[in-house]
Enzyme design. Structure first.
Site, PDB file in Angstrom:
ATOM      1  N   LYS A   1       0.724  -1.094  -0.047  1.00 57.45           N
ATOM      2  CA  LYS A   1      -0.249  -0.081  -0.217  1.00 57.45           C
ATOM      3  C   LYS A   1       0.922   1.298  -0.066  1.00 57.45           C
ATOM      4  O   LYS A   1       2.079   1.255   0.301  1.00 57.45           O
ATOM      5  CB  LYS A   1      -1.005  -0.020   1.359  1.00 57.45           C
ATOM      6  CG  LYS A   1      -1.944  -1.313   1.143  1.00 57.45           C
ATOM      7  CD  LYS A   1      -2.713  -1.269   2.565  1.00 57.45           C
ATOM      8  CE  LYS A   1      -3.880  -2.261   2.189  1.00 57.45           C
ATOM      9  NZ  LYS A   1      -5.007  -1.942   3.178  1.00 57.45           N
TER      10      LYS A   1
ATOM     11  N   TYR B   1     -12.689  -2.043  -3.792  1.00 57.79           N
ATOM     12  CA  TYR B   1     -12.961  -2.189  -2.525  1.00 57.79           C
ATOM     13  C   TYR B   1     -14.609  -2.135  -2.499  1.00 57.79           C
ATOM     14  O   TYR B   1     -15.056  -1.649  -1.454  1.00 57.79           O
ATOM     15  CB  TYR B   1     -12.490  -1.073  -1.801  1.00 57.79           C
ATOM     16  CG  TYR B   1     -11.003  -1.325  -1.338  1.00 57.79           C
ATOM     17  CD1 TYR B   1     -10.869  -2.620  -0.383  1.00 57.79           C
ATOM     18  CD2 TYR B   1      -9.884  -0.860  -1.693  1.00 57.79           C
ATOM     19  CE1 TYR B   1      -9.750  -2.934  -0.074  1.00 57.79           C
ATOM     20  CE2 TYR B   1      -8.728  -1.008  -1.466  1.00 57.79           C
ATOM     21  CZ  TYR B   1      -8.499  -2.228  -0.410  1.00 57.79           C
ATOM     22  OH  TYR B   1      -7.219  -2.513  -0.151  1.00 57.79           O
TER      23      TYR B   1
ATOM     24  N   PHE C   1     -15.480   3.463   6.731  1.00 58.09           N
ATOM     25  CA  PHE C   1     -14.104   3.917   6.371  1.00 58.09           C
ATOM     26  C   PHE C   1     -13.902   3.837   4.960  1.00 58.09           C
ATOM     27  O   PHE C   1     -12.727   3.862   4.482  1.00 58.09           O
ATOM     28  CB  PHE C   1     -12.982   2.950   7.061  1.00 58.09           C
ATOM     29  CG  PHE C   1     -12.991   1.474   6.666  1.00 58.09           C
ATOM     30  CD1 PHE C   1     -12.675   0.823   5.804  1.00 58.09           C
ATOM     31  CD2 PHE C   1     -13.882   0.720   7.907  1.00 58.09           C
ATOM     32  CE1 PHE C   1     -12.972  -0.501   5.530  1.00 58.09           C
ATOM     33  CE2 PHE C   1     -14.148  -0.578   7.565  1.00 58.09           C
ATOM     34  CZ  PHE C   1     -13.704  -1.551   6.490  1.00 58.09           C
TER      35      PHE C   1
ATOM     36  N   ARG D   1      -2.287 -14.580   4.702  1.00 62.62           N
ATOM     37  CA  ARG D   1      -3.024 -13.544   5.599  1.00 62.62           C
ATOM     38  C   ARG D   1      -2.341 -13.964   6.955  1.00 62.62           C
ATOM     39  O   ARG D   1      -2.245 -12.920   7.968  1.00 62.62           O
ATOM     40  CB  ARG D   1      -4.628 -14.142   5.792  1.00 62.62           C
ATOM     41  CG  ARG D   1      -5.371 -14.274   4.655  1.00 62.62           C
ATOM     42  CD  ARG D   1      -5.825 -12.616   4.506  1.00 62.62           C
ATOM     43  NE  ARG D   1      -6.635 -12.245   5.723  1.00 62.62           N
ATOM     44  CZ  ARG D   1      -7.274 -10.849   5.645  1.00 62.62           C
ATOM     45  NH1 ARG D   1      -7.348 -10.339   4.652  1.00 62.62           N
ATOM     46  NH2 ARG D   1      -7.715 -10.481   6.634  1.00 62.62           N
TER      47      ARG D   1
ATOM     48  N   THR E   1      -5.509  -6.958  10.679  1.00 66.60           N
ATOM     49  CA  THR E   1      -5.749  -5.681  10.173  1.00 66.60           C
ATOM     50  C   THR E   1      -5.194  -4.580  10.876  1.00 66.60           C
ATOM     51  O   THR E   1      -4.445  -3.553  10.175  1.00 66.60           O
ATOM     52  CB  THR E   1      -7.050  -5.656   9.862  1.00 66.60           C
ATOM     53  OG1 THR E   1      -7.652  -6.693   9.375  1.00 66.60           O
ATOM     54  CG2 THR E   1      -7.736  -4.360   9.038  1.00 66.60           C
TER      55      THR E   1
ATOM     56  N   ARG F   1       2.621  -6.870   8.682  1.00 65.32           N
ATOM     57  CA  ARG F   1       2.057  -5.518   9.482  1.00 65.32           C
ATOM     58  C   ARG F   1       2.608  -5.104  10.607  1.00 65.32           C
ATOM     59  O   ARG F   1       2.604  -3.964  11.152  1.00 65.32           O
ATOM     60  CB  ARG F   1       0.495  -5.659   9.496  1.00 65.32           C
ATOM     61  CG  ARG F   1      -0.142  -5.582   8.270  1.00 65.32           C
ATOM     62  CD  ARG F   1      -1.638  -6.023   8.127  1.00 65.32           C
ATOM     63  NE  ARG F   1      -2.242  -5.659   7.029  1.00 65.32           N
ATOM     64  CZ  ARG F   1      -3.626  -6.071   6.526  1.00 65.32           C
ATOM     65  NH1 ARG F   1      -3.942  -7.185   7.372  1.00 65.32           N
ATOM     66  NH2 ARG F   1      -4.176  -5.887   5.666  1.00 65.32           N
TER      67      ARG F   1
ATOM     68  N   ASN G   1      -1.881   0.190   6.878  1.00 64.27           N
ATOM     69  CA  ASN G   1      -1.616  -1.093   7.246  1.00 64.27           C
ATOM     70  C   ASN G   1      -0.666  -1.897   6.348  1.00 64.27           C
ATOM     71  O   ASN G   1      -0.556  -2.933   6.170  1.00 64.27           O
ATOM     72  CB  ASN G   1      -2.655  -1.840   7.888  1.00 64.27           C
ATOM     73  CG  ASN G   1      -3.861  -2.291   6.851  1.00 64.27           C
ATOM     74  OD1 ASN G   1      -3.618  -1.870   5.487  1.00 64.27           O
ATOM     75  ND2 ASN G   1      -4.847  -3.085   7.267  1.00 64.27           N
TER      76      ASN G   1
ATOM     77  N   HIS H   1      -2.201  -5.529   1.536  1.00 64.70           N
ATOM     78  CA  HIS H   1      -3.362  -6.069   1.535  1.00 64.70           C
ATOM     79  C   HIS H   1      -3.158  -7.738   1.018  1.00 64.70           C
ATOM     80  O   HIS H   1      -2.147  -7.783   0.386  1.00 64.70           O
ATOM     81  CB  HIS H   1      -4.065  -5.562   0.200  1.00 64.70           C
ATOM     82  CG  HIS H   1      -5.285  -6.351  -0.361  1.00 64.70           C
ATOM     83  ND1 HIS H   1      -6.397  -6.380   0.224  1.00 64.70           N
ATOM     84  CD2 HIS H   1      -5.454  -7.279  -1.328  1.00 64.70           C
ATOM     85  CE1 HIS H   1      -7.384  -7.266  -0.436  1.00 64.70           C
ATOM     86  NE2 HIS H   1      -6.711  -7.588  -1.319  1.00 64.70           N
TER      87      HIS H   1
ATOM     88  N   GLU I   1      -9.436 -10.178  -7.542  1.00 62.59           N
ATOM     89  CA  GLU I   1      -8.639  -9.028  -7.562  1.00 62.59           C
ATOM     90  C   GLU I   1      -7.312  -9.227  -8.538  1.00 62.59           C
ATOM     91  O   GLU I   1      -6.754  -8.297  -9.057  1.00 62.59           O
ATOM     92  CB  GLU I   1      -8.088  -9.157  -6.068  1.00 62.59           C
ATOM     93  CG  GLU I   1      -9.189  -8.902  -5.058  1.00 62.59           C
ATOM     94  CD  GLU I   1      -8.751  -8.892  -3.527  1.00 62.59           C
ATOM     95  OE1 GLU I   1      -9.824  -8.738  -2.753  1.00 62.59           O
ATOM     96  OE2 GLU I   1      -7.694  -9.376  -3.317  1.00 62.59           O
TER      97      GLU I   1
HETATM   98  P1  GTP Z   1      -7.069  -5.885   3.416  1.00 63.58           P
HETATM   99  O1  GTP Z   1      -5.964  -7.146   3.219  1.00 63.58           O
HETATM  100  O2  GTP Z   1      -6.371  -4.719   2.898  1.00 63.58           O
HETATM  101  O3  GTP Z   1      -8.237  -6.349   2.448  1.00 63.58           O
HETATM  102  O4  GTP Z   1      -7.197  -5.747   4.877  1.00 63.58           O
HETATM  103  P2  GTP Z   1      -8.108  -6.813   5.724  1.00 63.58           P
HETATM  104  O5  GTP Z   1      -8.771  -7.893   5.108  1.00 63.58           O
HETATM  105  O6  GTP Z   1      -7.348  -7.272   6.946  1.00 63.58           O
HETATM  106  O7  GTP Z   1      -9.282  -5.624   6.353  1.00 63.58           O
HETATM  107  P3  GTP Z   1     -10.647  -5.580   5.783  1.00 63.58           P
HETATM  108  O8  GTP Z   1     -10.921  -6.124   4.539  1.00 63.58           O
HETATM  109  O9  GTP Z   1     -11.597  -5.784   6.819  1.00 63.58           O
HETATM  110  O10 GTP Z   1     -10.488  -4.081   5.583  1.00 63.58           O
HETATM  111  C1  GTP Z   1      -9.942  -3.600   4.143  1.00 63.58           C
HETATM  112  C2  GTP Z   1      -8.901  -2.327   4.452  1.00 63.58           C
HETATM  113  O11 GTP Z   1      -9.745  -1.191   4.988  1.00 63.58           O
HETATM  114  C3  GTP Z   1      -8.039  -2.471   5.663  1.00 63.58           C
HETATM  115  O12 GTP Z   1      -6.945  -3.148   5.418  1.00 63.58           O
HETATM  116  C4  GTP Z   1      -7.722  -1.135   6.320  1.00 63.58           C
HETATM  117  O13 GTP Z   1      -6.820  -0.568   5.259  1.00 63.58           O
HETATM  118  C5  GTP Z   1      -8.948  -0.614   5.961  1.00 63.58           C
HETATM  119  N1  GTP Z   1      -9.700  -0.405   7.367  1.00 63.58           N
HETATM  120  C6  GTP Z   1     -10.450  -1.305   7.790  1.00 63.58           C
HETATM  121  N2  GTP Z   1     -11.090  -0.930   9.028  1.00 63.58           N
HETATM  122  C7  GTP Z   1     -10.733   0.229   9.118  1.00 63.58           C
HETATM  123  C8  GTP Z   1     -11.175   1.257  10.005  1.00 63.58           C
HETATM  124  O14 GTP Z   1     -11.537   1.059  11.013  1.00 63.58           O
HETATM  125  N3  GTP Z   1     -10.602   2.608   9.783  1.00 63.58           N
HETATM  126  C9  GTP Z   1      -9.718   2.771   8.467  1.00 63.58           C
HETATM  127  N4  GTP Z   1      -9.499   4.310   8.435  1.00 63.58           N
HETATM  128  N5  GTP Z   1      -9.492   1.814   7.448  1.00 63.58           N
HETATM  129  C10 GTP Z   1      -9.864   0.728   8.025  1.00 63.58           C
HETATM  130 MG    MG Z   2      -9.754  -7.625   3.272  1.00 60.72          MG
END
Ligand code: GTP
Ligand code: MG
Length: 138
Positions: free
Chosen positions: A10, A50, A58, A86, A92, A103, A113, A116, A127
């Site tokens: 990212k 997304y 968010f 993962r 996350t 991370r 973070n 992805h 994707e």
């Molecule tokens: P990805 O691998 O990036 O998809 O992350 P994830 O699968 O661990 O988390 P998820 O798919 O639930 O959320 C996608 C992305 O949204 C996260 O990686 C974060 O960058 C962002 N995100 C999730 N929760 C929050 C939040 O509470 N606040 C903000 N600002 N961003 C968030």
């Molecule tokens: Mg995700």
């Protein structure tokens, strides 16, 4: 289970100079790079990528952030790729990520973070197809 997943380094991790460190961790952990590209996506493209999070609070911040600078996109191959990747990236929220995860090392907040990782075989395929044609996979 399939043997491919999709990742992005990212904008925060790119800006911090961690492309090389993160790719090294990925290959050191047994993932083969099938496709790789360095690019910046538009806000509209981030919104499309997304889409599943469109109703989340968010979504605006996330799509703004993901289009704010260049990223590295990649398709990775390994047995049990989605789950193993993962595990390698960690939670996350980096505050909850285990020691030794990407991370834990390189993410600064739940929003920024560092990486992805696809959450299912189906999404890994969707994707990967978003970024790469068949001619860009090796
Ligand atoms: P990805 O691998 O990036 O998809 O992350 P994830 O699968 O661990 O988390 P998820 O798919 O639930 O959320 C996608 C992305 O949204 C996260 O990686 C974060 O960058 C962002 N995100 C999730 N929760 C929050 C939040 O509470 N606040 C903000 N600002 N961003 C968030
Ligand atoms: Mg995700």
């Amino acid at each position: 289970m399939s043997n491919r997943t999709f990742t992005m380094i990212k904008p925060d991790a790119v800006k911090a100079g961690n492309i090389g460190n993160i790719l090294q961790m990925i290959t050191d952990n047994g993932f083969k790079i099938i496709a790789l590209k360095y690019l910046q996506i538009t806000k509209a493209q981030a919104e499309k990528f997304y889409e599943v999070h469109a109703e989340r609070p968010f979504y605006a911040d996330l799509t703004q952030f993901m289009s704010s600078g260049p990223i590295v996109a990649a398709i990775l191959e390994k047995d049990n790729a989605v789950a193993d990747f993962r595990k390698l990236i960690g939670a996350t929220n980096p505050a909850q990520a285990e020691e030794g995860t990407i991370r834990k090392k390189y993410a600064t907040s739940v929003g920024e973070n560092a990486v992805h990782g696809s959450d299912s075989d189906e999404n890994a395929a969707i994707e990967g197809n978003f970024y790469f044609s068949v001619l860009e996979r090796f």
